[in-house]
Design an enzyme around this catalytic site. Structure first.
Site: not given
Length: 517
Positions: A59, A89, A202, A288, A291, A336, A422
């Site tokens: 791969y 990409h 990646n 508040y 304080r 990843f 994915e």
């Protein structure tokens, strides 16, 4: 462009420190790959070359990617495969991402390459280092990353620059064709070989870079928030008894203790505080927002330290898919996925919104004569004719409202991609982008409180603030005039924001208190 002249950061097989990331990303420090890193890179590459020569598909080396991983790619097409993944990409859109973010992303990808776990050639890492050292910044766009597999589209735009394509900003910030900028800098574009395109894309480097920068900024802003809170308590004739160490020890959260200690130091020796300590004081307890400042600011600090722990782990990570292991195996993995980083990016947005919210409430109290204990309405010179800081508080309120929306988590969302390969993503990049906007908003809210509190302290004359808070007022007065009739307020807000960002106001207080934590 601010540059740390002559500064170098060594990039080796181990993790980078936070200050090293900031130095390169924000201040232009140069980088140098260590000999150990170059040896590790070369050794890993030898394993990849050996695997690429086998007939068995591997791969990312001899296959397609994502949902196309089932196709075996012939040796003659593998260089084209790596080139194509970068081009395809690099599909971002929207506005350009800030230079410091891109430089952080480039540095962190270089750090992962330097671990010798990605299988690139030494020349590939050296080219990325050369980009950083020449001040060449590829154009990266805001939209495109789902945070899994890492920050694919943003990193692809960086890789596109490495092969000499697309556009970059040169050291002077000019937008130029990449090939032209590289020729001028004497950098040879890369010709990618097996595994290298994938190794450049990646990783979680974009979201991690933004996390590191946000952590560094928030550490400074939280100190400024303590300064602002002290000035507001002082200006509103509040009490500092609630910040006593023995009271804080009853609830031993470390951030709370730090914030309370800061407040005690900032309020020490204040004539304004001393003016209402006597037996005739009828104030039982403050609101508040006054304080509980250490409780809110302290919880934000504790959240920040948890985020820093996660970031430090990620800085020590080697993220790629597949990775090259020391024994030569090249294995697929899921490291990843951006979830660990995405969660803390979202987590930080919550205290950012809340610290801004309590700051705005303290500011509002100084403007309301029913609650400010003797200050004029809206701190105006002539209320009715003048509006004072009325609309400055509107600006705070608008930002606080925006910060509440930005506190909605991105990581709770997921949208499937790559033909359901994915099918669960982190959205960490989106969390990082909104956190950057949130940190900017908090800085502005705290600046407006400081501006308003300084005006209120001046209006308490002839009573004088404490030495530390008085030093802050004096530092502010070098950029912003003392109280008077209404004037154009936006430049004064902008000047105060600058003084918060560059640390000048905290530094002024520290001339009296010593370092604030």
């Amino acid at each position: 462009m601010e540059t740390t002249t002559g500064a170098y950061v060594d990039v080796g097989v181990g993790p980078l420190a936070f200050d090293q990331v900031v130095a390169v990303a924000r201040h232009g420090a140069r980088v140098a790959l260590t000999d150990e890193a170059l040896k590790a890179i070369a050794a890993a590459r030898a394993h990849v070359d050996e695997l690429a020569a086998r007939p068995t598909p591997a791969y990312g080396i001899s296959t397609g990617f994502g949902a196309l991983a089932t196709r075996h790619i012939h040796e003659d097409l593998r260089a084209k495969l790596q080139l194509n993944i970068v081009r395809s990409h690099a599909a971002g859109s929207g506005t350009e991402v800030e230079r410091e973010v891109v430089r952080a992303m480039m540095l962190l990808r270089l750090s992962t390459l330097a671990t010798g776990r990605t299988g690139v050639r030494p020349v590939t890492a050296e080219t990325l280092a050369a980009f950083l050292n020449a001040g060449i910044t590829p154009v990266v766009y805001e939209y495109g990353s789902l945070g899994c597999s890492g920050d694919l589209a943003p990193l692809s735009h960086v890789a596109l620059g490495l092969i000499g394509e697309g556009e970059v900003r040169d050291a002077g910030g000019r937008l130029r064709p990449t090939a032209e900028a590289l020729a001028e800098a004497g950098i040879e574009p890369l010709s990618l070989v097996a595994k290298e395109g994938l190794a450049l894309l990646n990783g979680t480097d974009g979201m991690l870079g933004m996390l590191v920068l946000a952590i560094e900024d928030l550490r400074d802003v939280l100190k400024a928030a303590d300064v602002a809170a002290a000035m507001s308590v002082e200006a509103q004739l509040g009490t500092d008894r609630v910040f006593a160490a023995d009271l804080q020890e009853l609830r031993p959260h470390p951030g709370q203790a730090v914030s309370a200690a800061n407040l005690r130091a900032l309020l020490a020796d204040s004539a304004i505080m001393e003016s209402h300590r006597g037996p005739d004081c009828t104030r039982v307890q403050d609101a508040y927002s006054l304080r509980c400042s250490p409780q809110v600011h302290g919880a934000a600090r504790d959240t920040l330290e948890y985020a820093a722990l996660v970031a430090s782990r990620e800085l020590a990570s080697a993220i790629d898919n597949p990775v090259v292991l020391p024994d030569g195996r090249v294995e697929s993995n899921g490291n990843f996925h951006g979830a660990p980083v995405a969660y803390v990016l979202d987590f930080l947005a919550i205290p950012v919104a809340d610290v801004a919210s309590i700051s705005e409430r303290r500011t509002d109290r100084m403007l309301d004569p029913a609650r400010s204990h003797g200050l004029p309405a809206f701190l105006a010179d002539d209320p009715g004719v003048d509006s004072g800081h009325m609309i400055a508080q509107y600006t705070q309120a608008g930002i606080v409202s925006e910060l509440k929306r930005l506190a909605v988590p991105a990581s709770a969302d997921s949208i499937p991609s790559s033909a359901m390969q994915e099918d669960h993503v982190s959205m960490g990049w989106s969390g990082a982008r909104k956190l950057r906007r949130a940190v900017d908003g908090l800085t502005r809210v705290v600046a407006i409180e400081l501006l308003t509190a300084a005006r209120a302290l001046d209006l308490r004359a002839p009573l004088r603030p404490g030495p530390a808070t008085g030093a802050v007022v004096a530092a502010l007065r070098t950029r912003v005039p003392a109280p008077g009739p209404d004037r154009y307020l936006a430049p004064e807000i902008a000047a105060t924001v600058d003084l918060v960002r560059d640390g000048s106001l905290v530094a002024a207080a520290e001339t009296v208190t010593g370092p604030l934590a």
